[in-house]
Design an enzyme around this catalytic site. Structure first.
Site, PDB file in Angstrom:
ATOM      1  N   ASP A 104       0.824  -1.207   0.000  1.00 12.99           N
ATOM      2  CA  ASP A 104       0.000   0.000   0.000  1.00 12.99           C
ATOM      3  C   ASP A 104       0.866   1.270   0.000  1.00 12.99           C
ATOM      4  OD1 ASP A 104      -2.044   1.814   0.390  1.00 12.99           O
ATOM      5  OD2 ASP A 104      -3.025   0.633   1.949  1.00 12.99           O
ATOM      6  N   ASP A 111     -10.666   3.935  -1.224  1.00  6.96           N
ATOM      7  CA  ASP A 111     -11.260   2.862  -0.420  1.00  6.96           C
ATOM      8  C   ASP A 111     -12.777   2.757  -0.589  1.00  6.96           C
ATOM      9  OD1 ASP A 111      -8.688   2.784   0.419  1.00  6.96           O
ATOM     10  OD2 ASP A 111      -9.148   2.943   2.564  1.00  6.96           O
TER      11      ASP A 111
END
Ligand code: GLA
Length: 534
Positions: free
Chosen positions: A277, A339
């Site tokens: 990430d 997200d």
């Protein structure tokens, strides 16, 4: 009257005089499950004005803007580097966040704006010093990486990875016990039989590094090797999480300058999947696409040389046109957006509005990833979760359940284990569905730089179609509108002719043979998902 005015003035003076100056360094724990990660407020109060900066483990310091004290209340704003829009190739504009805090006794209690999944809210700051803080520490010079060698394909993820990931439900609270519980549930409830294999720990398992630089787990994960043995013992595989920057999104230790070492450690633990990430990458790297690619390629290479087959999943929210290079850095999948949330609006935004046009980048071994599933987390209806599952299956997306598998309702398990829908997701041809109605405008379809294409909405009634290895087609008739509506899939849009048998993949019933088109009444926010035989 005069007397009243005098009293009001005196009271105000008393309030200011009595008010404790906020000058000093304040620290608060950020996550329930972790003592280590602290947010720091370095404040200087002059009258009702507050200046200074905020330090978080996953960012360099950010200056306090418009800091004001009124009575016991402190308000201020900060601007942080934005993550950037999908496809953007220039540095994104900063994101402004406003905070408010109240002095309660000797604690400064601060409300954290929505959006920080897993963050303690409110956060309680304790003063650790009353000295006026020095200036904001200068940011370190940015890292530029100018080239990398393409990373050979690792041979994995020939169909989209299936499994579970801890983040959507547990965020920072996930523990070893939860992960074992998920493995037990997955192995026993039919999910494993349906193809779910990876049990993936997301952020917040990390502690610090030992004297040799080896990453250590925190107290929530006392023995990663034992956990991986447990998961493997159930016939499942274990996934883990890190990033190319100094810190993960939740502010934990990430892999910068330790990629090779970390890959070896993951292999030694028996890890089978890594989600990598970007998070704090923007605070240390220069923002160039090449730099980001090379940072990912380092880990791609390190995983290949780790001695273990490890699926490599990129997570940088679709920046820098990632589909065009994700496979080149060794990626088996890459996130295409920010997200997902457990809301219908998020599903529409991420699943429908931001995926069209990306199909050219997806195929066996390397998939577009519209983020993990929210099915069963409670924020959407069963109909909406069915739409979520159908769309992810059509998009050839990784199917990573994001709910608590130990306690889900039968209808949720039924959605997650719909074998006919999963067969579409796992189809060997590996062709991501195209939105055939309304068609993606030709100028956008031809645009390989992605740009704004993904924000093209397709209206309420949408048809997605993908060809299958056996010569048939899987088709989703979606109704995003507020009332039941008739949706039609035209053979001409799908690219077929003549009469074909149609099977409903949710009712598991043959609907008969159809010529020219197939129509169905589709409930609001729902789907009819069919297979059209060869
Ligand atoms: C980012 C990712 C999420 C999750 C969190 C963890 O926001 O996009 O999927 O991994 O970080 O902190």
């Amino acid at each position: 009257m005069k007397w009243l005015r005098f009293c009001a003035a005196a009271l105000a003076c008393a309030a200011v005089a009595n008010a404790q100056s906020l000058t000093g360094r304040w620290e608060a724990r950020m996550y329930q499950a972790d003592e280590g990660r602290k947010m720091v407020l370095a404040l200087t109060q002059q009258g009702s004005t507050v200046t200074g900066y905020v330090l978080q483990p996953n960012t360099t310091g950010v200056a306090i803007l418009e800091g004001k004290v009124a009575g016991n209340a402190l308000t201020f704003a900060v601007e942080r580097a934005g993550r950037g829009a999908r496809g953007a190739t220039t540095p994104p504009p900063p994101v402004r966040t406003s905070y408010s805090a109240v002095l309660q006794g000797d604690k400064l209690v601060m409300t954290v704006p929505a959006g920080g999944r897993g963050l303690l809210n409110p956060m309680e700051f304790a003063r650790v010093s009353t000295a006026a803080p020095g200036p904001l520490p200068p940011p370190a010079p940015r890292i530029s990486l100018t080239s990398y060698n393409p990373v050979p394909y690792n041979g994995l993820a020939k169909t989209p990875p299936m499994g579970w990931n801890s983040w959507n439900k547990f965020a920072g609270a996930v523990t070893d016990k939860d992960v074992r519980g998920m493995a037990d549930a997955m192995a026993g409830n039919g999910m494993k039989a349906a193809g779910y294999i990876y049990v993936n720990i997301d952020d917040t398992w990390e502690a610090d590094r030992d004297a040799n630089g080896m990453i250590r787990t925190n107290s929530k994960f006392p023995d990663m090797k034992a956990l991986s043995d447990y998961v493997h013992g159930k016939g499942l595989k274990l996934g883990i999480y890190s990033g190319p920057g100094p810190f993960t999104c939740a502010g934990y230790e990430a892999s910068i300058n330790h990629d090779t070492q970390d890959a070896k450690q993951y292999a030694a633990w028996g890890v089978d999947y890594l989600k990598y990430d970007w998070c704090s990458g923007g605070t240390v790297y220069d923002g160039a696409s090449m730099t980001q690619q090379a940072a990912y390629a380092k880990m791609g290479e390190a995983l290949l040389k780790s001695g273990r087959k490890i699926v490599f999943s990129l997570c940088q929210y679709g920046q820098n046109d990632v589909g065009s290079w994700g496979a080149k850095v060794g990626g088996n999948a890459w996130r295409t957006t920010g997200d997902i949330r457990d809301t219908w609006q998020s599903l529409v935004d991420i699943g429908f509005n931001q995926q069209v046009g990306r199909e050219k980048f997806s195929g066996p071994g390397h998939w577009n990833d519209p983020d993990m599933l929210e099915i069963g987390n409670g924020g959407m209806t069963t109909t909406e979760y069915q739409t979520h599952m159908s769309l992810w299956c059509l998009l050839a997306a990784p199917l990573l359940a994001g709910n608590d598998l130990r306690s889900m309702k039968p209808e949720i398990l039924e959605i997650l284990t719909n074998k006919e829908a999963i067969a579409v997701n796992q189809d060997k041809l590996g062709k991501q569905a195209v939105r055939v109605s309304p068609p993606v405008p030709a100028d956008q379809a031809a645009d390989t730089s992605v740009k704004e294409l993904h924000n093209a909405t397709g209206g309420d009634l949408q048809v997605f179609s993908r060809p299958l290895a056996d010569g048939g087609h899987a088709v989703g008739l979606f109704n995003l509108g507020a009332a039941t509506a008739k949706v039609t899939a035209k053979w001409s849009d799908i690219g077929i002719k003549g009469s074909h048998k149609v099977r409903d993949l949710w009712t598991h019933a043959d609907r008969g043979a159809f010529t020219g088109e197939f129509s169905a009444d589709v409930p609001s926010h729902g789907v009819v998902m069919i297979k059209i035989a060869k």
